[in-house]
Design a protein around this motif. Sequence first.
Motif, PDB file in Angstrom:
ATOM      1  N   ARG A 180     -18.171 -34.914  -7.110  1.00 13.77           N
ATOM      2  CA  ARG A 180     -17.252 -34.303  -8.078  1.00 13.77           C
ATOM      3  C   ARG A 180     -17.416 -32.785  -7.944  1.00 13.77           C
ATOM      4  O   ARG A 180     -18.003 -32.108  -8.775  1.00 13.77           O
ATOM      5  CB  ARG A 180     -17.580 -34.788  -9.499  1.00 13.77           C
ATOM      6  CG  ARG A 180     -17.329 -36.274  -9.709  1.00 13.77           C
ATOM      7  CD  ARG A 180     -17.634 -36.742 -11.136  1.00 13.77           C
ATOM      8  NE  ARG A 180     -19.060 -36.800 -11.420  1.00 13.77           N
ATOM      9  CZ  ARG A 180     -19.695 -35.964 -12.235  1.00 13.77           C
ATOM     10  NH1 ARG A 180     -19.040 -34.965 -12.833  1.00 13.77           N
ATOM     11  NH2 ARG A 180     -20.995 -36.090 -12.450  1.00 13.77           N
ATOM     12  N   TRP A 181     -16.889 -32.266  -6.848  1.00 11.39           N
ATOM     13  CA  TRP A 181     -17.199 -30.896  -6.434  1.00 11.39           C
ATOM     14  C   TRP A 181     -16.763 -29.856  -7.447  1.00 11.39           C
ATOM     15  O   TRP A 181     -17.518 -28.912  -7.750  1.00 11.39           O
ATOM     16  CB  TRP A 181     -16.572 -30.612  -5.071  1.00 11.39           C
ATOM     17  CG  TRP A 181     -16.858 -31.628  -4.016  1.00 11.39           C
ATOM     18  CD1 TRP A 181     -15.957 -32.388  -3.338  1.00 11.39           C
ATOM     19  CD2 TRP A 181     -18.138 -32.008  -3.495  1.00 11.39           C
ATOM     20  NE1 TRP A 181     -16.578 -33.222  -2.430  1.00 11.39           N
ATOM     21  CE2 TRP A 181     -17.921 -33.005  -2.503  1.00 11.39           C
ATOM     22  CE3 TRP A 181     -19.450 -31.622  -3.773  1.00 11.39           C
ATOM     23  CZ2 TRP A 181     -18.965 -33.596  -1.801  1.00 11.39           C
ATOM     24  CZ3 TRP A 181     -20.489 -32.210  -3.057  1.00 11.39           C
ATOM     25  CH2 TRP A 181     -20.242 -33.178  -2.088  1.00 11.39           C
ATOM     26  N   ASP A 182     -15.546 -29.983  -7.965  1.00 13.01           N
ATOM     27  CA  ASP A 182     -15.058 -28.989  -8.940  1.00 13.01           C
ATOM     28  C   ASP A 182     -15.922 -28.978 -10.191  1.00 13.01           C
ATOM     29  O   ASP A 182     -16.230 -27.920 -10.753  1.00 13.01           O
ATOM     30  CB  ASP A 182     -13.595 -29.275  -9.311  1.00 13.01           C
ATOM     31  CG  ASP A 182     -12.633 -28.912  -8.188  1.00 13.01           C
ATOM     32  OD1 ASP A 182     -12.846 -27.850  -7.563  1.00 13.01           O
ATOM     33  OD2 ASP A 182     -11.703 -29.679  -7.930  1.00 13.01           O
ATOM     34  N   ASN A 183     -16.308 -30.164 -10.629  1.00 14.12           N
ATOM     35  CA  ASN A 183     -17.167 -30.268 -11.804  1.00 14.12           C
ATOM     36  C   ASN A 183     -18.531 -29.638 -11.542  1.00 14.12           C
ATOM     37  O   ASN A 183     -19.102 -28.964 -12.405  1.00 14.12           O
ATOM     38  CB  ASN A 183     -17.329 -31.742 -12.189  1.00 14.12           C
ATOM     39  CG  ASN A 183     -17.987 -31.924 -13.541  1.00 14.12           C
ATOM     40  OD1 ASN A 183     -19.164 -32.241 -13.610  1.00 14.12           O
ATOM     41  ND2 ASN A 183     -17.240 -31.726 -14.617  1.00 14.12           N
ATOM     42  N   VAL A 185     -19.163 -27.170  -9.450  1.00 16.45           N
ATOM     43  CA  VAL A 185     -18.997 -25.712  -9.445  1.00 16.45           C
ATOM     44  C   VAL A 185     -18.941 -25.172 -10.870  1.00 16.45           C
ATOM     45  O   VAL A 185     -19.540 -24.132 -11.180  1.00 16.45           O
ATOM     46  CB  VAL A 185     -17.723 -25.314  -8.662  1.00 16.45           C
ATOM     47  CG1 VAL A 185     -17.403 -23.831  -8.878  1.00 16.45           C
ATOM     48  CG2 VAL A 185     -17.901 -25.597  -7.181  1.00 16.45           C
ATOM     49  N   LYS A 186     -18.280 -25.888 -11.755  1.00 17.40           N
ATOM     50  CA  LYS A 186     -18.187 -25.463 -13.153  1.00 17.40           C
ATOM     51  C   LYS A 186     -19.575 -25.335 -13.777  1.00 17.40           C
ATOM     52  O   LYS A 186     -19.907 -24.311 -14.394  1.00 17.40           O
ATOM     53  CB  LYS A 186     -17.341 -26.471 -13.940  1.00 17.40           C
ATOM     54  CG  LYS A 186     -17.257 -26.190 -15.435  1.00 17.40           C
ATOM     55  CD  LYS A 186     -16.479 -27.300 -16.135  1.00 17.40           C
ATOM     56  CE  LYS A 186     -16.511 -27.117 -17.654  1.00 17.40           C
ATOM     57  NZ  LYS A 186     -15.807 -28.224 -18.350  1.00 17.40           N
ATOM     58  N   ASP A 189     -21.634 -22.529 -11.893  1.00 13.72           N
ATOM     59  CA  ASP A 189     -21.169 -21.179 -12.266  1.00 13.72           C
ATOM     60  C   ASP A 189     -21.865 -20.724 -13.551  1.00 13.72           C
ATOM     61  O   ASP A 189     -22.324 -19.586 -13.667  1.00 13.72           O
ATOM     62  CB  ASP A 189     -19.649 -21.170 -12.491  1.00 13.72           C
ATOM     63  CG  ASP A 189     -18.863 -21.056 -11.200  1.00 13.72           C
ATOM     64  OD1 ASP A 189     -19.475 -20.733 -10.160  1.00 13.72           O
ATOM     65  OD2 ASP A 189     -17.649 -21.292 -11.227  1.00 13.72           O
ATOM     66  N   ARG A 205     -24.641 -24.790  -5.646  1.00 11.84           N
ATOM     67  CA  ARG A 205     -23.219 -24.416  -5.656  1.00 11.84           C
ATOM     68  C   ARG A 205     -22.691 -24.315  -4.229  1.00 11.84           C
ATOM     69  O   ARG A 205     -21.527 -24.660  -3.970  1.00 11.84           O
ATOM     70  CB  ARG A 205     -23.012 -23.111  -6.411  1.00 11.84           C
ATOM     71  CG  ARG A 205     -21.536 -22.823  -6.702  1.00 11.84           C
ATOM     72  CD  ARG A 205     -21.356 -21.649  -7.638  1.00 11.84           C
ATOM     73  NE  ARG A 205     -21.809 -20.387  -7.037  1.00 11.84           N
ATOM     74  CZ  ARG A 205     -21.723 -19.202  -7.640  1.00 11.84           C
ATOM     75  NH1 ARG A 205     -21.228 -19.125  -8.871  1.00 11.84           N
ATOM     76  NH2 ARG A 205     -22.148 -18.115  -7.047  1.00 11.84           N
ATOM     77  N   ALA A 208     -21.628 -27.665  -3.267  1.00 14.23           N
ATOM     78  CA  ALA A 208     -20.341 -28.025  -3.873  1.00 14.23           C
ATOM     79  C   ALA A 208     -19.185 -27.346  -3.136  1.00 14.23           C
ATOM     80  O   ALA A 208     -18.155 -27.969  -2.846  1.00 14.23           O
ATOM     81  CB  ALA A 208     -20.337 -27.632  -5.348  1.00 14.23           C
ATOM     82  N   TYR A 209     -19.347 -26.070  -2.825  1.00 16.03           N
ATOM     83  CA  TYR A 209     -18.304 -25.358  -2.080  1.00 16.03           C
ATOM     84  C   TYR A 209     -18.102 -25.969  -0.698  1.00 16.03           C
ATOM     85  O   TYR A 209     -16.985 -25.993  -0.173  1.00 16.03           O
ATOM     86  CB  TYR A 209     -18.657 -23.878  -1.946  1.00 16.03           C
ATOM     87  CG  TYR A 209     -18.369 -23.052  -3.187  1.00 16.03           C
ATOM     88  CD1 TYR A 209     -17.171 -23.190  -3.880  1.00 16.03           C
ATOM     89  CD2 TYR A 209     -19.287 -22.109  -3.647  1.00 16.03           C
ATOM     90  CE1 TYR A 209     -16.898 -22.431  -5.002  1.00 16.03           C
ATOM     91  CE2 TYR A 209     -19.026 -21.339  -4.776  1.00 16.03           C
ATOM     92  CZ  TYR A 209     -17.830 -21.505  -5.448  1.00 16.03           C
ATOM     93  OH  TYR A 209     -17.559 -20.741  -6.564  1.00 16.03           O
ATOM     94  N   LEU A 212     -15.828 -28.703  -0.995  1.00 20.61           N
ATOM     95  CA  LEU A 212     -14.463 -28.204  -1.196  1.00 20.61           C
ATOM     96  C   LEU A 212     -13.930 -27.459   0.021  1.00 20.61           C
ATOM     97  O   LEU A 212     -12.791 -26.987   0.006  1.00 20.61           O
ATOM     98  CB  LEU A 212     -14.430 -27.274  -2.412  1.00 20.61           C
ATOM     99  CG  LEU A 212     -14.709 -27.928  -3.768  1.00 20.61           C
ATOM    100  CD1 LEU A 212     -14.925 -26.866  -4.845  1.00 20.61           C
ATOM    101  CD2 LEU A 212     -13.565 -28.861  -4.164  1.00 20.61           C
ATOM    102  N   LYS A 214     -14.756 -24.568   1.050  1.00 20.35           N
ATOM    103  CA  LYS A 214     -14.603 -23.133   0.769  1.00 20.35           C
ATOM    104  C   LYS A 214     -15.736 -22.407   1.493  1.00 20.35           C
ATOM    105  O   LYS A 214     -16.761 -22.051   0.913  1.00 20.35           O
ATOM    106  CB  LYS A 214     -14.626 -22.888  -0.740  1.00 20.35           C
ATOM    107  CG  LYS A 214     -13.432 -23.503  -1.470  1.00 20.35           C
ATOM    108  CD  LYS A 214     -13.423 -23.125  -2.950  1.00 20.35           C
ATOM    109  CE  LYS A 214     -12.179 -23.661  -3.643  1.00 20.35           C
ATOM    110  NZ  LYS A 214     -12.116 -23.286  -5.083  1.00 20.35           N
TER     111      LYS A 214
END
Length: 679
Positions: A180-183, A185-186, A189, A205, A208-209, A212, A214
């Motif tokens: 759950r990559w976006d979660n 990063v949240k 962050d 992080r 996670a990126y 994604l 990124k």
Amino acid sequence: MRPKLLIIVLLLINITTYAQKRPESYNYLRGVEAVQNENISEALDYLNRELTENPKNGYAFSWIAKVRFDMKEYGMALTAADKALKYLPKKDTEYMVFGLTTRAKVYLILKDTIKTVEDYSTAIHIAPKNTFLLYDRAQIYVEQKKYDLADADYRKIIALEPGNVLGYLGLGQIANIQKRWDNAVKHLDYAVRLNSGNSSSYALRAEAYMGLEKWDQVADDIISAITLAWDQKALSLATTIKEPGLTILLSKLKVQAAKSPNSPMWPYLSGLIYEENKQYQKAIQSYTEAIDIDVSPIGYQNIALCYLELNQFDQALDNINKSLNLDSTDFYSRMYRANIYYEMGKAELSIAEWDQLLKEEPDYAWGWYRRGWYKELNGDHEGAVEDLSMSIVLDPLYAYTYCTRGDVYFKQGKLDLAEADYKKAIELEINQDEYDCRYLAYQGLGQNDKAIEELNVAISRDSTDAGNYYDAACLYSRMQDKANALKFLEKALEMGYHRFAHFERDSYLDFIRDSEEYKQLIERHMALHKQDNQPGVVTKEPAELKVGEVPFTKESGVCTVKCQINGLPLHFVFDTGACDVSISLVEANFMMKNGYLSSSDVIGSQRFVDANGDISVGTVINLKSVDFGDFNLKNVRASVVRNQKAPLLLGQTVLSRLGRIEIDNHDQVLRISNSGDGR
């Protein structure tokens, strides 16, 4: 009301009384002081004296448990912790938690996670607001894949201490595991905002990126984590990252090296990355840059291992000796030297090296295994059995030792002993994720079909591991299946398994080694390996030597030069460490839409150009013309980088074709000597 008041008074009296009951004896206090000063033998001496006089001093047992744990004497630590918890006053919550957590750590080492969790849960019941206990228990839940329970503990940490970064790190970790990559990063962050000095926040992080894709953010977070600490998570990500993130990270490491010219960390990290990606010449160059800044044994050790992979054994030996000249006691360097001797065909020297190492570390099970293996390859079967048997005594759970000893017994004609060892190896390898030699053991028992079945399990577990295909070649050679043995050996070679010296000595390949197909296969790949790993410059018989100068500008240690790509003027970073030419998505799209690139310049056919004519991430393109001062190169491969702010890099695909390059910092020119004419 009076009874309640009386209870409160009695409780206060008990607390005061208890507070006065902590030991104040001379031996106990001196023992604790010695522990805190890390004087281990002195601490044990005083604490044992205390127990001689006061055999039920739970406090003394609690400190002994800690000392024994730190000494890795886990059985004695467990016994001491049990006695501490038996004799400690239950009302002394601080020491009860101390004893419970020490015992929990012992259970964790012993891989008994059930008892580990039980002790942490008891400690949390005693001290429910202790966030460190919650975090430790949550981490065990993560190992057990009980993510809901771990999540609850992390959220409890946040509820107790909203500013505690551990809770957010834990939630980010679980989100990464569950992709759950976006979660992730949240949460991470927020962890970074709470504490910008915690390397784990950046490392998690970065993971996670990476999920994604990124890549620019991945590189930045890896660098941030390693700047704060030699973060193992960040290091793992750095050495496993693939394109297009690889080029971005290496480029940014060059920038970091330029910003911190007195730090060996950045070229050393670049070396690790190049080595992991089998770019050994570049790795050697980076390690050498690190050594030029700060001479260290580990730098020479890494260079030696790269030369070993290149089958350049004299250089490997020279560098491992340089490492040992700086630290003659380094155990790993001496192990590597033993391996280098073996690869050089000097088995006697290798065995002699292990003779000395095992005198110093006689309980090192793997060392006995390794020396036994060398003896077996050198024809000393009796010596091999002796060493392998010692290894089994010291570590009876390593299946490969049984399999190897079984092979020696088989060669000696001791078939009953061989069969027993093969069966023991199979018995030990019950987890498919840990299969190491199970298929060889089945083959030793004559069960070839079962051996192939188990081999396929090992390959499917990691189809990217070249070593698995080499093992397959060995298995089929043992089964006298030449066609399959050669097929899998070629697959291993194509994937980068280039231990040519070992091939000539590995008895598992005896069946195919004398065949013409084997000889031709090895000869062809040795030539390819040598060609692929030559240092950068491509030579060609010149009609005349062309010498030119290209001006550059320098800012923060980074050289920038003017180029024309297919006629478009651009500024590129001159980067000897980058693998190839890279341009950002902005420039690529501009070139495509303004006629500097066409669809025929896109290499490949999958998801490169969309309906709007935009180039997608990961595209490899062909640059028909690269003008670099007075030099013109034709048909240069380049990669397109997602990050719109990524620097434009001139890497080795250009630099290796230019010839000899000298950087004149005084006149700020690149002086190039080239015998080609735009290759």
